[in-house]
Every structure is written in structure tokens, then in C-alpha cells.
Design a protein around this motif. Structure first.
Motif, PDB file in Angstrom:
ATOM      1  N   CYS A  62       0.854  -1.187   0.000  1.00  0.00           N
ATOM      2  CA  CYS A  62       0.000   0.000   0.000  1.00  0.00           C
ATOM      3  C   CYS A  62       0.887   1.233   0.000  1.00  0.00           C
ATOM      4  CB  CYS A  62      -0.899   0.016   1.237  1.00  0.00           C
ATOM      5  SG  CYS A  62      -1.910   1.486   1.364  1.00  0.00           S
ATOM      6  N   LEU A  63       0.762   2.051  -1.016  1.00  0.00           N
ATOM      7  CA  LEU A  63       1.496   3.311  -1.028  1.00  0.00           C
ATOM      8  C   LEU A  63       0.784   4.265  -0.080  1.00  0.00           C
ATOM      9  CD1 LEU A  63       2.475   3.737  -4.761  1.00  0.00           C
ATOM     10  CD2 LEU A  63       3.551   2.438  -2.948  1.00  0.00           C
ATOM     11  N   ALA A  64       1.256   4.258   1.176  1.00  0.00           N
ATOM     12  CA  ALA A  64       0.514   4.894   2.253  1.00  0.00           C
ATOM     13  C   ALA A  64       0.368   6.395   2.106  1.00  0.00           C
ATOM     14  CB  ALA A  64       1.203   4.584   3.587  1.00  0.00           C
ATOM     15  N   PHE A  65       1.214   7.014   1.265  1.00  0.00           N
ATOM     16  CA  PHE A  65       1.142   8.473   1.146  1.00  0.00           C
ATOM     17  C   PHE A  65       0.194   8.909   0.038  1.00  0.00           C
ATOM     18  CE2 PHE A  65       5.107   6.533  -0.140  1.00  0.00           C
ATOM     19  CZ  PHE A  65       4.965   6.552  -1.504  1.00  0.00           C
ATOM     20  N   LEU A  66      -0.512   7.955  -0.594  1.00  0.00           N
ATOM     21  CA  LEU A  66      -1.531   8.337  -1.562  1.00  0.00           C
ATOM     22  C   LEU A  66      -2.818   8.711  -0.824  1.00  0.00           C
ATOM     23  CD1 LEU A  66      -0.994   5.779  -4.445  1.00  0.00           C
ATOM     24  CD2 LEU A  66      -0.236   8.134  -4.298  1.00  0.00           C
ATOM     25  N   PRO A  67      -3.759   9.383  -1.484  1.00  0.00           N
ATOM     26  CA  PRO A  67      -4.949   9.862  -0.792  1.00  0.00           C
ATOM     27  C   PRO A  67      -5.792   8.745  -0.209  1.00  0.00           C
ATOM     28  CG  PRO A  67      -4.694  10.942  -2.909  1.00  0.00           C
ATOM     29  CD  PRO A  67      -3.699   9.836  -2.869  1.00  0.00           C
ATOM     30  N   ARG A  68      -6.493   9.045   0.842  1.00  0.00           N
ATOM     31  CA  ARG A  68      -7.459   8.116   1.420  1.00  0.00           C
ATOM     32  C   ARG A  68      -8.677   8.911   1.875  1.00  0.00           C
ATOM     33  NH1 ARG A  68      -7.848   8.582   6.885  1.00  0.00           N
ATOM     34  NH2 ARG A  68      -6.144   9.650   7.970  1.00  0.00           N
ATOM     35  N   ILE A  69      -9.777   8.219   2.103  1.00  0.00           N
ATOM     36  CA  ILE A  69     -10.982   8.869   2.598  1.00  0.00           C
ATOM     37  C   ILE A  69     -10.964   8.799   4.114  1.00  0.00           C
ATOM     38  CG2 ILE A  69     -13.501   8.751   2.628  1.00  0.00           C
ATOM     39  CD1 ILE A  69     -13.365   7.546  -0.145  1.00  0.00           C
ATOM     40  N   SER A  70     -11.091   9.915   4.779  1.00  0.00           N
ATOM     41  CA  SER A  70     -11.012   9.949   6.228  1.00  0.00           C
ATOM     42  C   SER A  70     -11.889  11.064   6.762  1.00  0.00           C
ATOM     43  CB  SER A  70      -9.562  10.184   6.667  1.00  0.00           C
ATOM     44  OG  SER A  70      -9.486  10.412   8.046  1.00  0.00           O
ATOM     45  N   ALA A  72     -11.249  12.184   9.941  1.00  0.00           N
ATOM     46  CA  ALA A  72     -10.512  12.745  11.073  1.00  0.00           C
ATOM     47  C   ALA A  72      -9.067  12.986  10.684  1.00  0.00           C
ATOM     48  CB  ALA A  72     -10.572  11.779  12.269  1.00  0.00           C
ATOM     49  N   ALA A  73      -8.405  13.819  11.474  1.00  0.00           N
ATOM     50  CA  ALA A  73      -6.989  14.071  11.224  1.00  0.00           C
ATOM     51  C   ALA A  73      -6.168  12.874  11.689  1.00  0.00           C
ATOM     52  CB  ALA A  73      -6.567  15.337  11.981  1.00  0.00           C
ATOM     53  N   MET A  74      -4.872  12.901  11.335  1.00  0.00           N
ATOM     54  CA  MET A  74      -4.015  11.801  11.756  1.00  0.00           C
ATOM     55  C   MET A  74      -3.775  11.898  13.253  1.00  0.00           C
ATOM     56  SD  MET A  74      -1.239  11.539   8.686  1.00  0.00           S
ATOM     57  CE  MET A  74      -0.773  13.263   8.715  1.00  0.00           C
ATOM     58  N   THR A  75      -4.427  11.055  14.038  1.00  0.00           N
ATOM     59  CA  THR A  75      -4.334  11.132  15.485  1.00  0.00           C
ATOM     60  C   THR A  75      -3.808   9.856  16.111  1.00  0.00           C
ATOM     61  OG1 THR A  75      -6.649  10.468  15.648  1.00  0.00           O
ATOM     62  CG2 THR A  75      -6.185  12.825  15.677  1.00  0.00           C
ATOM     63  N   SER A  76      -3.489   8.848  15.349  1.00  0.00           N
ATOM     64  CA  SER A  76      -2.980   7.607  15.906  1.00  0.00           C
ATOM     65  C   SER A  76      -1.996   6.985  14.936  1.00  0.00           C
ATOM     66  CB  SER A  76      -4.120   6.634  16.175  1.00  0.00           C
ATOM     67  OG  SER A  76      -4.655   6.156  14.955  1.00  0.00           O
ATOM     68  N   MET A 133       4.357  22.241   4.336  1.00  0.00           N
ATOM     69  CA  MET A 133       3.018  21.635   4.402  1.00  0.00           C
ATOM     70  C   MET A 133       2.568  21.440   5.853  1.00  0.00           C
ATOM     71  SD  MET A 133       3.272  18.840   1.323  1.00  0.00           S
ATOM     72  CE  MET A 133       4.108  19.228  -0.222  1.00  0.00           C
ATOM     73  N   TYR A 134       2.579  22.534   6.611  1.00  0.00           N
ATOM     74  CA  TYR A 134       2.239  22.479   8.031  1.00  0.00           C
ATOM     75  C   TYR A 134       0.853  21.893   8.292  1.00  0.00           C
ATOM     76  CZ  TYR A 134       6.285  25.475   9.016  1.00  0.00           C
ATOM     77  OH  TYR A 134       7.556  25.984   9.133  1.00  0.00           O
ATOM     78  N   ARG A 135      -0.049  22.020   7.332  1.00  0.00           N
ATOM     79  CA  ARG A 135      -1.406  21.494   7.506  1.00  0.00           C
ATOM     80  C   ARG A 135      -1.382  20.005   7.873  1.00  0.00           C
ATOM     81  NH1 ARG A 135      -6.720  22.550   5.570  1.00  0.00           N
ATOM     82  NH2 ARG A 135      -6.037  24.387   4.385  1.00  0.00           N
ATOM     83  N   PHE A 136      -0.368  19.297   7.371  1.00  0.00           N
ATOM     84  CA  PHE A 136      -0.328  17.849   7.548  1.00  0.00           C
ATOM     85  C   PHE A 136       0.567  17.406   8.705  1.00  0.00           C
ATOM     86  CE2 PHE A 136      -1.481  18.733   3.172  1.00  0.00           C
ATOM     87  CZ  PHE A 136      -2.665  18.015   3.080  1.00  0.00           C
ATOM     88  N   PHE A 137       0.960  18.368   9.541  1.00  0.00           N
ATOM     89  CA  PHE A 137       1.691  18.022  10.760  1.00  0.00           C
ATOM     90  C   PHE A 137       0.777  17.176  11.645  1.00  0.00           C
ATOM     91  CE2 PHE A 137       3.052  19.132  15.156  1.00  0.00           C
ATOM     92  CZ  PHE A 137       4.372  18.690  15.085  1.00  0.00           C
ATOM     93  N   PRO A 138       1.157  15.925  11.971  1.00  0.00           N
ATOM     94  CA  PRO A 138       0.246  15.019  12.681  1.00  0.00           C
ATOM     95  C   PRO A 138      -0.097  15.504  14.082  1.00  0.00           C
ATOM     96  CG  PRO A 138       2.072  13.830  11.681  1.00  0.00           C
ATOM     97  CD  PRO A 138       2.423  15.281  11.606  1.00  0.00           C
ATOM     98  N   ASP A 139      -1.308  15.188  14.521  1.00  0.00           N
ATOM     99  CA  ASP A 139      -1.723  15.537  15.872  1.00  0.00           C
ATOM    100  C   ASP A 139      -1.156  14.574  16.912  1.00  0.00           C
ATOM    101  OD1 ASP A 139      -3.193  17.746  15.162  1.00  0.00           O
ATOM    102  OD2 ASP A 139      -5.041  16.621  14.858  1.00  0.00           O
ATOM    103  N   ILE A 140      -0.704  13.402  16.460  1.00  0.00           N
ATOM    104  CA  ILE A 140      -0.187  12.403  17.386  1.00  0.00           C
ATOM    105  C   ILE A 140       1.077  12.902  18.071  1.00  0.00           C
ATOM    106  CG2 ILE A 140       1.235  11.278  15.625  1.00  0.00           C
ATOM    107  CD1 ILE A 140       0.558   8.609  16.936  1.00  0.00           C
ATOM    108  N   LYS A 189      -2.213   4.112  13.668  1.00  0.00           N
ATOM    109  CA  LYS A 189      -2.985   3.465  12.604  1.00  0.00           C
ATOM    110  C   LYS A 189      -3.392   4.480  11.551  1.00  0.00           C
ATOM    111  CE  LYS A 189      -6.614   0.003  12.066  1.00  0.00           C
ATOM    112  NZ  LYS A 189      -7.641  -0.789  12.765  1.00  0.00           N
ATOM    113  N   GLU A 190      -3.768   5.680  11.980  1.00  0.00           N
ATOM    114  CA  GLU A 190      -4.161   6.720  11.035  1.00  0.00           C
ATOM    115  C   GLU A 190      -2.978   7.136  10.160  1.00  0.00           C
ATOM    116  OE1 GLU A 190      -7.303   8.431  10.642  1.00  0.00           O
ATOM    117  OE2 GLU A 190      -7.852   6.530  11.565  1.00  0.00           O
ATOM    118  N   ILE A 191      -1.778   7.273  10.775  1.00  0.00           N
ATOM    119  CA  ILE A 191      -0.605   7.664  10.005  1.00  0.00           C
ATOM    120  C   ILE A 191      -0.307   6.633   8.931  1.00  0.00           C
ATOM    121  CG2 ILE A 191       1.906   7.912  10.139  1.00  0.00           C
ATOM    122  CD1 ILE A 191       1.582   9.390  12.713  1.00  0.00           C
TER     123      ILE A 191
END
Length: 693
Positions: free
Chosen positions: A36-44, A46-50, A123-130, A52-54
């Protein structure tokens, strides 16, 4: 929207080449698992908070809130790449290629604003919340332990307690990056990483600033871009050895109590100096302009005291010197002011208050925040850097000239100074400072580098900064590995080693015994240990056996600093004591990178830049996961033996006697190792006679 590649049964691996701005990677993947190319788009939702989300990739539907730069953490200096209008558009286009068209319109304005304000698109928007830290390896939702280990090492490099500028993905050195931006967080079972590989004629600082702004390359420093940084502990053992051996060489002293060591820098790598001074037993006075760095090291227990008063610093220095008290005192101010005050004390009292001196400002990056001029305060200098970089450069060079003038005055009276491989003397020379040495080659200056006088012979004996990380995150596992390492070293001494090697082993045993007491762990449960080939292989085999027997609860990642026996070709640092004319050749680092790759490393990295700066060095490193299996043991034996012997053989050919003896001993212990040995010119007269003809 994630793309899955299902591997046909007849394929053992699939290689996915991904040009990701910072690097070129090859990701071989086991045939039993879809990729799985994990950096491709996904439907979500919520923000990256765990964790598993990352692992699921970038959150695009909906986009996370753009919070911009976070308050309360240090940030990288503003970069000034001087892009043209067309180049700015190209930088935007390069950043937007990570995202599908329906997202690009929303992101383009904020990316343009980041480029305008900071000189790079983070790309600060994608700074993870974890919370960014090294989690126990069992918590990572990965199908292989190798993949989980890589994620653990990446997150440790971005831990705010470890990283210098965590939100800009800078681990240490002012610009040593893990990734170029927050869209590049990736996960794969095996990695081949290259950072900053540029056509030689274009490997200049100005070209780098443009390419980094465009998002097509980055500066990985050394262990930042290879995910193997372990905080200041990663350099503190080498710093202790440097200070101890400087005392032995320059002061003829085994006991450094009452001796004064003055230097600068308490950031990433340089943060080790305060702890090293205390472990070595001397008085360490370390200047640092950034208050956040001082407070961070003080909170972590690496720095004993802080003062912004030169009067107080001199008084504490005199007291500790007189009473032989081990002390680490951080001066909140510019190191040039500190050196000039020491000159003033010499001129007014006749007293030389400093015995040993060095510098660890980030002089590999002097005009982009690595060195701050004495003429301005810290905040004022940062502002000038962003508004008038030309004026900033002029002040830096003027400051370097004053810096060297003060050092020269004290050295003339008996202080011993060395360059710490940060390009300080190189940049001072370029600034017009008096650092020349008559009759010297171009890698030599008025003062030696610490490799030329101290660490070079240690490297030639095969000793270098070996390290490991306990992926369980359990301090008890680290204690178990410490015990294993000490037993291995003690057993090696009993079986017999040369006098020079025995001294190194005794220094290492002392280091391990004191490691726990000095609170060295920052971030992951990791240890550094200067070890030779025999020691590295024996320790790896013993740790792997302990994992197999359940004495250590989870896999252990082996690595090393790139600043090592074989890992780096750097004429002003690691190979500065190579005098056969090959100091500027980069074959050794490249051979190490390739050799480690097919001898079993879990990941390998090759970088342009690191330590002394972009275009000045080629260096490489590795990560090797021990999981308790017989296969892991065999990989460790093969890879670690090559990783050391390659560099020792090269140093042997350059004429180093220690390296000659070491490689001969290695061949005796390993019958499969064959190295062609050089012949010395016994009669120097034949050279003169030949030249007459």
C-alpha cells in the motif's frame, strides 16, 4: 483511493522507485503482502491522530485544519533561496504533485504563503496531531518488524525532545532533515535512501537553496536523513573520548579535574559537550545564543547551570578550577564575547583561564542560521537573515575574524584548540581569518581537526560510534544490552588484545558503567558505544541471542553514526588524516553503502553533505534489525565485518600504521577476508634520485 499492488506468487520482491523530492528510494516488499502506497490519498473523517491513522496515509477527505506553525517549540530560520517568479511556480507545482487536482486549488495559496514566509514549503497542515516519539514496536500496525522498526526510528528523529526544529522536520545541525515536507511520511519493509545526490559541478550552496525550495532535494545531514539519530547521546561518547584524549595529548594529563574547556553550541549534536565535560571531569563553559536550546539541555539534565552574565561565568570558572569541581555552565550569549572576555582576563591579570578550546556552531551552514554574528542579538540577527541575507553574511564573516583573533591570542599563551569538524576553520579561512599553516596541504590549518590529532587513530584501529535502539521502549531492555556489551568487552580483554585496543576497551567499559547514572537517554531507549569490528559483531550476536531467549522483549535496531571508520569521505573531517592524496575521493562511502546493502542491512542511506556542509562530504549509514533469528545473526556477522574492514583497509593504504596492524589482525581472525596490503617505500632517496632524471 489507496493503490494496492498484489504481488504474483512467482515474484519474491517488487521494487517501487519513488522520487519524493528529498530522495530516491527502492522499496523491496515481501511477496506475501500487498503493497500500500501509504502516502496516496485516502478517505477519512478525522486528522491523523494515531499510529494506525498515520499508516493509512494523508488525510484528504476532509482536509485537516491548517494550524500553521505551532507556538511553544523552536522553529528553523527563514530560508532565502532567491527564486525567480518561474522558479516559485515550479516549487508550487512540485509541492502540489502529492495531491489530486480537486485538492490543489485549496492548497496552492497556503503553500505559496509558506514559500514566501519561510523559503520552503513544509506543508504544516499535515503536521500530525499524534505525540511524535518512539512508541514500543508492538504498537505499530505493521505486517513486519522491519517496517515497524523503520517507523519507530523515523518518529524518534522527529520527537521534540530529540529534534532541533521538529515542525520543520529538522533533527539536528540547523538543516539536517528527516523529510522535506509532511506529505513524505512513509512506511516500507526495506529502504534504500539517497539524500542530496547532485551532479558534482552543481553541488554548491546557492544551488542547494534553490533545489530545496523547489522541493527536489534536501540536506539529510548524517543520521537525520537515515533515521538513525538518537539525540545528543549519539555524539556524547565520541566527545568524551575527544576531551579525554585531548587531555592526554596536549596536557599530558589523565585527570582533567580543574582543567577548563571552552566551546560553543548546545543544539543537536553540540548538546553533548556539556555532558561530556562533566563525564570527563573538567570544567566546561559552553556558549549558546538560543535560550530555548539552553533551557532544553538544562531540563534534560545535560547542563548543570545557565547564566547570561560574563562576570558570573568567569567567577564560577575560577571557583570550579580552583576547587577541581566538574561543572557544565551554559553561557547565554555569543561565544565571541566569551572568548574576548577570556582575552581581557589574560591581558589584565596575566592569567590564562582556559586549557582546551573548540567550537560546535553549525558552521557548515553559516549564512542560514548555523552561526550568529556577535554584533547582533539573537532575535535581531534572525530578522536580518530574512530581510537582508547579504548584510547577514558580511556580519558573520566579520564575526568569524574576531572569533579567530581571540582564539589565536589565547593559543599563543598555551591554550590548545582544535576544529570539531563543523567547518569552523574552513569558513574562517574563507572569511579572511588568520588560520593558515605554512607549508601545509589544503586540508590543514593553524589548528588541527580532532580527527587529525585524536579520532583519526581511533578510526584506524577500527573503533567508531556503533549504536543500538531497543524497540520495546523498555529501560530494562537497554540495561540488559548494556550488561551484554560490558561482558563482551571484558571477555575480549581476557582473550588478549593489543595495548592500544585495550585502552579503548577500558574507556568503553567506563562509559557503559557511567551511562545510566548520567541520564543519557533522550527519546528512544538507545545506547552509543565506540567499538571495533570484533566488538560490534560479538555484541550483535549476543544481543540477538538474548532476543531469541526472551531476555530482551523486542527486536533491537543496530546502526552507527555516519561519522565512522568507513561511512564518510570528508577531507576536512573524517578523512582529514588521509595524506596519500585521496582525501577528496568518495569511493569508500559509496562502497560501504553498496556493500552493506547486499550483506543484509535492513536499510541503507547515502548522503551529500553532513557535518561540514553541502558539497564538502559524501557519507552513508545503515539500519539492521535484530529479531532473534539465525538469519539476523548471519546478516549481522556479514554486514558489520564489511562495514568496518572497508574503511580500515582504505586507511591502511593511506599509510596509517594502526590501520595496517588492524587489518592484518582482522585477516588472521577471519580466513575469508582478503585485503591486498600496500608496500612502503623503504628508501626515500630513490624518490629524489628519480626526480632528478
Amino acid at each position: 483511493r489507496a493503490v494496492l499492488f498484489h504481488i504474483p506468487p512467482e515474484w519474491c520482491y517488487i521494487s517501487v522507485a519513488l522520487h519524493l523530492g528529498c530522495s530516491r528510494l527502492s522499496l523491496p516488499v515481501p511477496r506475501t503482502s500487498p503493497v500500500c502506497l501509504a502516502f496516496l490519498p485516502r478517505i477519512s473523517s478525522a486528522a491523523m491522530t494515531s499510529l494506525k491513522e498515520i499508516c493509512r496515509g494523508l488525510p484528504l477527505y476532509p482536509l485537516p485544519e491548517n494550524r500553521g506553525r505551532r507556538k511553544g517549540i523552536p522553529h528553523a530560520p527563514v530560508r532565502t533561496p532567491n527564486l525567480t517568479g518561474q522558479e516559485k511556480k515550479l516549487a508550487l507545482r512540485n509541492a502540489l504533485r502529492y495531491f489530486p487536482p480537486e485538492i490543489q486549488k485549496k492548497l496552492a495559496p497556503e503553500f505559496a504563503e509558506e514559500l514566501r514566509l519561510y523559503g520552503h514549503i513544509y506543508m504544516y497542515r499535515f503536521f500530525p496531531d499524534i505525540e511524535m516519539r518512539a512508541y514500543p514496536i508492538g504498537e505499530y500496525p505493521c505486517k513486519t518488524k522491519s517496517a515497524a522498526a523503520i517507523m519507530l526510528m523515523i518518529m524518534n528523529n522527529l520527537d521534540p525532545s530529540v529534534a532541533q526544529f521538529p515542525q520543520e522536520l529538522v533533527t539536528y545541525g540547523g538543516n539536517g532533515q528527516v523529510f522535506s515536507n509532511w506529505a513524505q511520511h512513509r512506511n516500507a519493509p526495506r529502504l534504500i535512501i539517497t539524500n542530496g545526490m547532485v551532479i558534482p559541478n552543481y553541488s554548491t550552496r546557492d544551488e542547494y537553496e534553490k533545489m530545496f525550495a523547489l522541493g527536489v532535494t534536501m540536506y539529510g545531514q548524517m543520521t537525520a536523513g537515515s533515521y538513525c539519530y538518537i539525540g545528543p547521546q549519539g555524539i556524547v561518547h565520541g566527545t568524551v573520548l575527544t576531551v579525554l584524549n585531548a587531555g592526554r595529548r596536549y596536557l599530558k594529563a589523565e585527570d582533567l579535574s580543574g582543567k577548563v574547556f571552552v566551546t560553543s553550541g548546545l543544539g543537536g549534536m553540540s548538546g553533548a559537550q556539556a555532558k561530556a565535560a562533566v563525564i570527563a571531569g573538567c570544567v566546561g563553559i559552553i556558549a549558546e545564543v538560543d535560550e530555548a536550546a539552553l533551557l532544553k539541555r538544562h531540563k534534560q539534565g545535560w547542563l548543570m547551570e545557565i547564566s547570561n552574565s560574563l562576570d558570573h561565568c568567569i567567577a564560577r570558572l575560577r571557583d570550579a578550577r580552583k576547587n577541581k569541581i566538574a561543572l557544565s555552565l551554559g553561557y547565554h550569549g555569543n561565544v565571541v564575547d566569551l572568548w574576548e572576555r577570556l582575552v581581557y582576563e589574560l591581558d589584565t591579570t596575566g592569567e590564562l583561564l582556559v586549557d582546551l578550546g573548540s567550537d560546535q556552531t553549525s558552521c557548515h551552514n553559516p549564512f542560514s542560521g548555523g552561526y550568529y554574528p556577535v554584533q547582533l542579538g539573537f532575535e535581531e540577527a534572525k530578522q536580518l537573515l530574512s530581510t537582508d541575507p547579504g548584510k547577514f553574511r558580511t556580519l558573520v564573516q566579520e564575526s568569524l575574524r574576531r572569533h579567530v583573533a581571540a582564539i589565536n591570542r589565547l593559543a599563543d599563551k598555551g591554550m590548545f584548540f582544535w576544529d570539531y569538524g563543523n567547518a569552523f576553520l574552513l569558513e574562517a579561512q574563507r572569511a579572511g581569518a588568520d588560520v593558515g599553516k605554512r607549508g601545509a596541504n589544503k586540508t590543514e590549518f593553524r589548528y588541527p581537526s580532532y580527527v587529525q590529532h585524536i579520532m583519526g587513530d581511533i578510526f584506524s584501529l577500527g573503533f567508531g560510534p556503533f549504536r543500538w535502539v531497543c524497540t520495546s521502549g523498555d529501560p530494562q531492555d537497554l540495561a540488559a544490552t548494556d550488561s551484554i556489551a560490558m561482558s563482551v568487552l571484558e571477555d575480549s580483554i581476557r582473550r588478549g588484545v593489543s595495548t592500544s585496543v585495550k585502552q579503548q576497551y577500558h574507556d568503553n567499559i567506563r562509559w557503559i558503567r557511567e551511562a545510566g547514572r548520567h541520564r543519557l537517554v533522550v527519546g528512544s531507549q538507545a545506547r552509543i558505544l565506540y567499538s571495533d569490528q570484533r566488538g560490534r559483531v560479538s555484541i550483535a550476536v549476543a544481543i540477538n541471542q538474548a532476543i531469541s531467549e526472551g531476555k530482551i522483549k523486542a527486536p533491537v535496531v543496530l546502526s552507527r553514526d555516519h561519522h565512522d571508520v568507513s561511512g564518510t569521505d570528508s577531507p576536512y573531517r573524517e578523512t582529514s588524516n588521509v595524506y596519500d592524496g585521496s582525501a577528496f575521493c568518495a569511493d569508500m562511502a559509496v562502497q560501504n553503502f553498496v556493500g552493506d546493502a547486499f550483506r543484509g542491512a535492513t536499510w541503507v542511506a547515502l548522503h551529500n553533505g553532513g557535518g561540514v556542509g553541502w558539497g564538502e562530504v559524501i557519507n552513508g549509514g545503515f539500519g539492521l534489525v535484530l529479531d532473534g533469528s539465525k538469519e539476523a545473526e548471519e546478516r549481522a556477522k556479514m554486514m558489520l565485518s564489511w562495514d568496518v574492514s572497508n574503511g580500515v583497509a582504505r586507511r591502511c593504504w593511506s599509510g596509517n600504521d594502526y590501520a595496517y596492524e588492524t587489518i592484518c589482525q582482522a585477516m588472521k581472525e577471519n580466513s575469508t577476508l582478503k585485503v591486498t596490503l600496500p608496500h612502503k617505500v623503504v628508501d626515500e632517496n630513490i624518490l629524489e634520485q628519480a626526480m632528478k632524471h
